[in-house]
Design a protein around this motif. Structure first.
Motif: not given
Length: 220
Positions: A161-165, A198-205
Protein backbone atom coordinates in the motif's frame (compact mmCIF):
# COMPACT_ATOMS: atom_id res chain seq x y z
CA UNK A 1 143.13 6.32 -26.91
CA UNK A 2 139.51 7.07 -27.93
CA UNK A 3 138.41 3.36 -27.88
CA UNK A 4 139.05 2.76 -24.17
CA UNK A 5 136.32 5.13 -22.82
CA UNK A 6 133.80 3.51 -25.15
CA UNK A 7 134.61 0.05 -23.66
CA UNK A 8 134.27 1.33 -20.09
CA UNK A 9 130.93 2.87 -20.91
CA UNK A 10 129.65 -0.39 -22.35
CA UNK A 11 130.70 -2.36 -19.27
CA UNK A 12 128.89 0.10 -17.02
CA UNK A 13 125.77 -0.25 -19.07
CA UNK A 14 126.01 -4.03 -18.83
CA UNK A 15 126.24 -3.88 -15.08
CA UNK A 16 123.19 -1.64 -14.93
CA UNK A 17 121.27 -4.11 -17.04
CA UNK A 18 122.29 -7.02 -14.84
CA UNK A 19 121.31 -5.11 -11.71
CA UNK A 20 117.92 -4.29 -13.21
CA UNK A 21 117.30 -7.95 -14.05
CA UNK A 22 118.17 -9.01 -10.53
CA UNK A 23 115.83 -6.43 -9.03
CA UNK A 24 113.01 -7.48 -11.35
CA UNK A 25 113.43 -11.15 -10.40
CA UNK A 26 113.38 -10.19 -6.72
CA UNK A 27 110.17 -8.21 -7.16
CA UNK A 28 108.51 -11.06 -9.04
CA UNK A 29 109.56 -13.54 -6.38
CA UNK A 30 108.23 -11.27 -3.61
CA UNK A 31 104.91 -10.84 -5.43
CA UNK A 32 104.60 -14.59 -5.93
CA UNK A 33 105.24 -15.19 -2.24
CA UNK A 34 102.62 -12.56 -1.29
CA UNK A 35 100.03 -14.13 -3.60
CA UNK A 36 100.69 -17.59 -2.21
CA UNK A 37 100.33 -16.28 1.35
CA UNK A 38 97.05 -14.51 0.52
CA UNK A 39 95.62 -17.64 -1.15
CA UNK A 40 96.64 -19.77 1.83
CA UNK A 41 94.99 -17.29 4.22
CA UNK A 42 91.76 -17.26 2.16
CA UNK A 43 91.62 -21.06 2.07
CA UNK A 44 92.17 -21.20 5.84
CA UNK A 45 89.34 -18.70 6.46
CA UNK A 46 86.93 -20.66 4.24
CA UNK A 47 87.83 -23.88 6.03
CA UNK A 48 87.28 -22.19 9.41
CA UNK A 49 83.83 -20.87 8.31
CA UNK A 50 82.80 -24.30 6.99
CA UNK A 51 83.78 -25.98 10.28
CA UNK A 52 81.90 -23.31 12.23
CA UNK A 53 78.53 -23.68 10.47
CA UNK A 54 78.72 -27.41 9.89
CA UNK A 55 77.15 -29.32 7.01
CA UNK A 56 74.85 -27.32 4.76
CA UNK A 57 72.30 -28.05 2.06
CA UNK A 58 71.24 -25.82 -0.79
CA UNK A 59 67.90 -24.06 -0.28
CA UNK A 60 64.95 -25.74 -1.94
CA UNK A 61 63.42 -23.54 -4.58
CA UNK A 62 59.81 -22.76 -3.85
CA UNK A 63 57.32 -23.59 -6.54
CA UNK A 64 56.11 -20.51 -8.35
CA UNK A 65 52.47 -19.64 -7.84
CA UNK A 66 50.68 -18.45 -10.96
CA UNK A 67 48.02 -15.96 -9.98
CA UNK A 68 44.86 -16.05 -12.00
CA UNK A 69 43.95 -12.77 -13.70
CA UNK A 70 41.28 -10.68 -12.05
CA UNK A 71 37.80 -11.68 -13.19
CA UNK A 72 35.97 -9.16 -15.33
CA UNK A 73 33.52 -6.85 -13.61
CA UNK A 74 30.07 -8.44 -13.24
CA UNK A 75 27.52 -7.38 -15.78
CA UNK A 76 24.60 -5.57 -14.09
CA UNK A 77 22.01 -7.82 -15.71
CA UNK A 78 19.13 -6.74 -13.48
CA UNK A 79 19.91 -3.08 -14.06
CA UNK A 80 19.93 -3.65 -17.81
CA UNK A 81 16.62 -5.50 -17.62
CA UNK A 82 15.10 -2.66 -15.61
CA UNK A 83 16.35 -0.10 -18.11
CA UNK A 84 14.95 -2.14 -21.00
CA UNK A 85 11.66 -2.41 -19.17
CA UNK A 86 11.55 1.35 -18.73
CA UNK A 87 12.09 1.80 -22.44
CA UNK A 88 9.29 -0.67 -23.22
CA UNK A 89 7.04 0.85 -20.59
CA UNK A 90 5.44 3.62 -22.60
CA UNK A 91 2.59 4.90 -20.44
CA UNK A 92 0.15 6.67 -22.69
CA UNK A 93 -1.48 9.98 -21.77
CA UNK A 94 -4.25 9.27 -24.28
CA UNK A 95 -5.45 6.10 -22.54
CA UNK A 96 -9.20 6.41 -21.82
CA UNK A 97 -9.86 5.43 -18.21
CA UNK A 98 -13.38 6.77 -17.79
CA UNK A 99 -14.98 3.38 -18.36
CA UNK A 100 -12.61 1.71 -15.91
CA UNK A 101 -13.07 4.09 -13.00
CA UNK A 102 -15.84 3.46 -10.49
CA UNK A 103 -18.62 5.99 -10.82
CA UNK A 104 -18.20 7.64 -7.43
CA UNK A 105 -17.09 11.01 -6.17
CA UNK A 106 -13.54 9.77 -5.65
CA UNK A 107 -13.23 8.12 -9.09
CA UNK A 108 -11.68 4.99 -7.57
CA UNK A 109 -10.36 2.04 -9.54
CA UNK A 110 -10.24 -1.71 -9.01
CA UNK A 111 -8.95 -4.21 -11.51
CA UNK A 112 -11.41 -6.86 -12.79
CA UNK A 113 -11.65 -9.65 -10.25
CA UNK A 114 -10.93 -7.35 -7.29
CA UNK A 115 -13.84 -7.21 -4.82
CA UNK A 116 -15.44 -3.91 -3.85
CA UNK A 117 -14.40 -4.63 -0.27
CA UNK A 118 -10.85 -3.82 -1.31
CA UNK A 119 -11.62 -0.23 -2.28
CA UNK A 120 -13.84 0.14 0.78
CA UNK A 121 -10.98 -0.91 3.05
CA UNK A 122 -8.59 1.42 1.22
CA UNK A 123 -10.93 4.36 1.86
CA UNK A 124 -11.31 3.36 5.51
CA UNK A 125 -7.55 3.28 5.99
CA UNK A 126 -7.42 -0.41 6.87
CA UNK A 127 -4.29 -0.76 4.74
CA UNK A 128 -1.26 0.93 6.28
CA UNK A 129 0.50 3.28 3.87
CA UNK A 130 4.07 2.02 3.66
CA UNK A 131 5.59 4.65 1.37
CA UNK A 132 4.66 7.67 -0.71
CA UNK A 133 5.86 9.72 -3.66
CA UNK A 134 5.15 13.40 -4.23
CA UNK A 135 4.78 14.29 -7.92
CA UNK A 136 3.42 17.74 -7.19
CA UNK A 137 5.21 20.40 -9.24
CA UNK A 138 6.88 17.97 -11.66
CA UNK A 139 6.58 18.19 -15.43
CA UNK A 140 4.60 15.43 -17.11
CA UNK A 141 7.61 13.47 -18.37
CA UNK A 142 9.38 13.72 -15.01
CA UNK A 143 6.27 12.61 -13.14
CA UNK A 144 5.71 9.64 -15.49
CA UNK A 145 9.26 8.35 -15.05
CA UNK A 146 9.28 8.98 -11.31
CA UNK A 147 6.00 7.15 -10.81
CA UNK A 148 7.11 4.15 -12.88
CA UNK A 149 10.36 3.84 -10.93
CA UNK A 150 8.53 4.26 -7.61
CA UNK A 151 6.04 1.47 -8.36
CA UNK A 152 8.78 -0.90 -9.55
CA UNK A 153 10.89 -0.26 -6.46
CA UNK A 154 7.91 -0.67 -4.12
CA UNK A 155 7.00 -4.02 -5.68
CA UNK A 156 10.61 -5.23 -5.44
CA UNK A 157 10.53 -4.48 -1.72
CA UNK A 158 7.22 -6.28 -1.27
CA UNK A 159 5.24 -3.15 -0.38
CA UNK A 160 1.47 -3.43 -0.78
CA UNK A 161 0.00 0.00 0.00
CA UNK A 162 1.50 3.33 -1.13
CA UNK A 163 0.35 6.91 -1.54
CA UNK A 164 0.85 8.96 -4.71
CA UNK A 165 0.59 12.72 -4.26
CA UNK A 166 -0.32 14.46 -7.54
CA UNK A 167 -1.51 17.80 -6.18
CA UNK A 168 -4.82 19.63 -6.37
CA UNK A 169 -3.83 21.96 -9.19
CA UNK A 170 -4.25 25.13 -7.14
CA UNK A 171 -1.21 26.67 -8.78
CA UNK A 172 -2.00 25.45 -12.31
CA UNK A 173 -3.67 27.49 -15.07
CA UNK A 174 -7.41 27.35 -14.52
CA UNK A 175 -6.69 25.83 -11.10
CA UNK A 176 -7.12 22.37 -12.62
CA UNK A 177 -5.18 19.34 -11.30
CA UNK A 178 -3.04 18.63 -14.38
CA UNK A 179 -1.41 15.49 -13.04
CA UNK A 180 -4.46 13.95 -11.39
CA UNK A 181 -5.99 12.42 -14.53
CA UNK A 182 -2.56 11.49 -15.91
CA UNK A 183 -1.59 9.65 -12.73
CA UNK A 184 -4.87 7.72 -12.86
CA UNK A 185 -4.14 6.70 -16.47
CA UNK A 186 -0.57 5.67 -15.67
CA UNK A 187 -1.54 3.63 -12.62
CA UNK A 188 -4.27 1.77 -14.50
CA UNK A 189 -1.76 0.84 -17.22
CA UNK A 190 0.57 -0.65 -14.59
CA UNK A 191 -0.06 -4.36 -14.04
CA UNK A 192 1.19 -3.95 -10.48
CA UNK A 193 -1.80 -1.75 -9.61
CA UNK A 194 -4.74 -3.70 -8.18
CA UNK A 195 -6.81 -0.73 -7.01
CA UNK A 196 -6.65 2.87 -5.90
CA UNK A 197 -8.90 5.39 -4.16
CA UNK A 198 -8.73 9.07 -3.31
CA UNK A 199 -6.86 9.66 -0.07
CA UNK A 200 -8.64 10.70 3.10
CA UNK A 201 -8.64 14.46 3.82
CA UNK A 202 -5.93 14.07 6.47
CA UNK A 203 -3.74 12.17 3.96
CA UNK A 204 -4.02 14.52 1.00
CA UNK A 205 -7.67 14.31 0.01
CA UNK A 206 -8.28 15.16 -3.65
CA UNK A 207 -4.56 15.75 -4.16
CA UNK A 208 -3.47 12.15 -3.56
CA UNK A 209 -4.31 8.53 -4.27
CA UNK A 210 -3.93 5.49 -2.04
CA UNK A 211 -2.77 2.58 -4.22
CA UNK A 212 -2.93 -1.16 -3.52
CA UNK A 213 -0.16 -3.08 -5.29
CA UNK A 214 -0.09 -6.72 -6.28
CA UNK A 215 2.02 -8.94 -4.02
CA UNK A 216 5.52 -9.58 -5.33
CA UNK A 217 6.28 -13.11 -6.49
CA UNK A 218 8.85 -13.71 -3.77
CA UNK A 219 6.18 -12.97 -1.12
CA UNK A 220 3.62 -15.29 -2.68
Amino acid sequence: MSAKPRNLKSLADLRDVQRSLVEQREREAAEAIARAAAEKKRAAEQDLFARAIGATQPLRRKAAVHLAPEPPAPIPVQQQLDEQRVLRESLSDEFDVTTLLDADDAMSFRRPGINTDVTRKLRAGEWSIQRQIDLHGMRTDEAREALGAFIRDACKQGLRCVRVVHGKGLGSPGRQPVLKAKVQRWLIQKNETLAFVQAKPAEGGAGALVVLLAPSRRNM
